[in-house]
Design an enzyme around this catalytic site. Structure first.
Site, PDB file in Angstrom:
ATOM      1  N   GLU A  62       0.823  -1.207   0.000  1.00 24.47           N
ATOM      2  CA  GLU A  62       0.000   0.000   0.000  1.00 24.47           C
ATOM      3  C   GLU A  62       0.859   1.260   0.000  1.00 24.47           C
ATOM      4  O   GLU A  62       0.561   2.235  -0.700  1.00 24.47           O
ATOM      5  CB  GLU A  62      -0.924   0.017   1.231  1.00 24.47           C
ATOM      6  CG  GLU A  62      -1.848  -1.180   1.331  1.00 24.47           C
ATOM      7  CD  GLU A  62      -1.278  -2.295   2.201  1.00 24.47           C
ATOM      8  OE1 GLU A  62      -2.040  -2.866   2.989  1.00 24.47           O
ATOM      9  OE2 GLU A  62      -0.062  -2.571   2.093  1.00 24.47           O
ATOM     10  N   ALA A 164       6.641 -36.379  -9.720  1.00 25.11           N
ATOM     11  CA  ALA A 164       6.803 -36.631 -11.155  1.00 25.11           C
ATOM     12  C   ALA A 164       6.780 -38.132 -11.388  1.00 25.11           C
ATOM     13  O   ALA A 164       7.394 -38.898 -10.636  1.00 25.11           O
ATOM     14  CB  ALA A 164       8.116 -36.036 -11.664  1.00 25.11           C
ATOM     15  N   ARG A 195       9.861 -23.317  -7.396  1.00 20.35           N
ATOM     16  CA  ARG A 195      10.844 -23.198  -6.319  1.00 20.35           C
ATOM     17  C   ARG A 195      11.017 -21.736  -5.918  1.00 20.35           C
ATOM     18  O   ARG A 195      11.063 -21.397  -4.729  1.00 20.35           O
ATOM     19  CB  ARG A 195      12.195 -23.755  -6.763  1.00 20.35           C
ATOM     20  CG  ARG A 195      12.256 -25.269  -6.876  1.00 20.35           C
ATOM     21  CD  ARG A 195      13.621 -25.705  -7.409  1.00 20.35           C
ATOM     22  NE  ARG A 195      13.742 -27.165  -7.469  1.00 20.35           N
ATOM     23  CZ  ARG A 195      14.802 -27.801  -7.946  1.00 20.35           C
ATOM     24  NH1 ARG A 195      15.838 -27.100  -8.412  1.00 20.35           N
ATOM     25  NH2 ARG A 195      14.844 -29.121  -7.955  1.00 20.35           N
ATOM     26  N   GLU A 307       9.855 -31.598  -2.551  1.00 24.32           N
ATOM     27  CA  GLU A 307      10.232 -32.427  -3.694  1.00 24.32           C
ATOM     28  C   GLU A 307      10.732 -33.795  -3.233  1.00 24.32           C
ATOM     29  O   GLU A 307      11.505 -34.454  -3.927  1.00 24.32           O
ATOM     30  CB  GLU A 307      11.302 -31.721  -4.540  1.00 24.32           C
ATOM     31  CG  GLU A 307      10.817 -30.436  -5.178  1.00 24.32           C
ATOM     32  CD  GLU A 307      11.808 -29.883  -6.185  1.00 24.32           C
ATOM     33  OE1 GLU A 307      12.077 -30.570  -7.203  1.00 24.32           O
ATOM     34  OE2 GLU A 307      12.301 -28.768  -5.963  1.00 24.32           O
ATOM     35  N   SER A 315       3.561 -39.707   3.750  1.00 25.15           N
ATOM     36  CA  SER A 315       3.518 -39.284   5.153  1.00 25.15           C
ATOM     37  C   SER A 315       2.842 -37.933   5.306  1.00 25.15           C
ATOM     38  O   SER A 315       2.007 -37.729   6.198  1.00 25.15           O
ATOM     39  CB  SER A 315       4.936 -39.232   5.728  1.00 25.15           C
ATOM     40  OG  SER A 315       5.530 -40.506   5.710  1.00 25.15           O
TER      41      SER A 315
END
Length: 376
Positions: A62, A164, A195, A307, A315
């Protein structure tokens, strides 16, 4: 002060807010612990001021927009992607600058969950006689400011999980097979951009050991925006000769390990590499991922790009700690048995429409990219 908006007013507000959001994205990954806010000042149909949060969190968007607008801010409308601050910190409150500049109308996307703001900025503007509209572009603003929101409300950063896989679903071949290069140059460039838009890149010790990655941004033009690199390493087993450890003096590296790793081992590793090491609680030899993310939040990190391989992905998903998933699928199959990119458990979670929704499905060169978001 309130006013009934026409359809044309609403469309204009949405359009200008979209531009403010685009401005805010310019410094994603550079402003932590502050959010990357965008601000746009419009007067008589012309944009007279633009701003986005500076690197390190200041100046605020701002203030920069008001400075650019100068005297043209009088009677103008300010579009801002997050509630302006109302508290005295390192800099004066943005709301005071907004009022002093003569802004007559403010369109704000979201209320800031930061307890030091939390509606006080909006209330200050109302009490000062400024016309206020809140909620324009809120859905997109929540996505852009997710890291800040989660840090304030859940004491953890936003987590983007990148995976991937080959056309037949594998992340790697058999043990001792050469490392697979699954995606082409367009998808690879996209990963480097992602990234750069995060505060940290995180992997597990297995990925660090098997792939020996650098985990840096190496795309021309943004190669100076490499974020903090994080390795979850329960045994502090990362080799000091690895590419990660050997570059720690130039590119920051944090190793998160178990609470029972002896001081002398940590001191030796830190001295030989220049890396930082943090210890957290573990159970059955595994790090508590909630504790990992709380630690990162306490260090001011708001956005983490993970990654790691299939194990850490499962997990994080099982713990409900993944907010966005980017899944790249290459053109070629592996053609033999290998390591699945998405484990059966992770696949079941990803396919649960109550947990994740598909945001995007498109091609980056020859590779397919699917992007999912957590369902709130």
């Amino acid at each position: 002060m309130t006013r009934v908006a026409s359809v044309s007013d609403s469309a204009l507000d949405e359009s200008y807010m979209a531009s403010a959001l685009a401005l805010g994205r310019r410094n994603l990954g550079l402003t932590a612990p502050n959010p990357s806010v965008g601000a746009l000042i419009v007067k008589d149909g012309a944009v007279v001021g633009r701003g986005w949060t500076g690197a390190g969190g200041r100046p605020h968007a701002e203030v920069l927009a008001l400075k650019q607008a100068g005297g043209l801010a009088v009677g103008a409308t300010l579009y801002v992607t997050l509630e302006p601050c109302a508290h005295h910190g390192v800099t004066p409150p943005c709301v005071e600058s907004i009022v002093s500049a003569g802004i007559s109308r403010v369109v704000s996307a979201l209320e800031d969950p930061n307890p030091r703001v939390a509606g006080q900025g909006h209330e200050y503007l109302r009490q000062s006689g400024i016309e206020l509209l809140v909620g324009v572009g809120a859905a997109m603003a929540r996505l852009d400011h997710m890291g800040h929101i989660l840090r304030m409300t859940h004491h953890r950063p936003m987590v983007t999980l990148k995976l991937a896989q080959t056309a037949d679903g594998y992340a790697a071949g058999a043990t001792y097979d050469p490392r697979l290069h699954i995606t082409g140059p367009v998808a690879d460039a996209f990963t480097h951009v992602q990234r750069a838009l995060h505060d940290a890149i995180m992997i597990g010790a297995g990925t660090a050991r098997e792939d020996d990655p650098l985990m840096t941004v190496r795309l021309p033009g943004i190669d100076n925006r490499s974020p903090l690199r994080i390795v979850l390493d329960t045994k502090l087993s990362l080799s000091p000769r690895s590419r990660l450890a050997s570059t720690a003096h130039d590119k920051p590296l944090l190793i998160v390990t178990r609470e029972d790793i002896p001081d002398e081992i940590i001191l030796k590793f830190k001295k030989s590499t220049g890396a930082d090491v943090a210890r957290i609680t573990s159970k059955d030899g595994l790090l508590n991922l909630h504790s990992v993310l709380r630690l990162l939040s306490e260090r001011g990190i708001t956005r983490v790009f993970c990654e790691g391989g299939p194990t850490i992905a499962e997990s994080l998903l099982s713990a409900g700690l993944v907010d966005e998933i980017i899944l790249h699928q290459g053109l070629k199959p592996l053609g033999r048995l290998g390591k699945l990119a998405v484990t059966p458990v992770a696949k079941m979670i990803l396919r649960d429409e109550k947990k994740y929704r598909l945001l995007e499905n498109r091609f980056l060169g020859v590779d397919q990219m699917m992007r999912y978001a957590r369902v709130d």
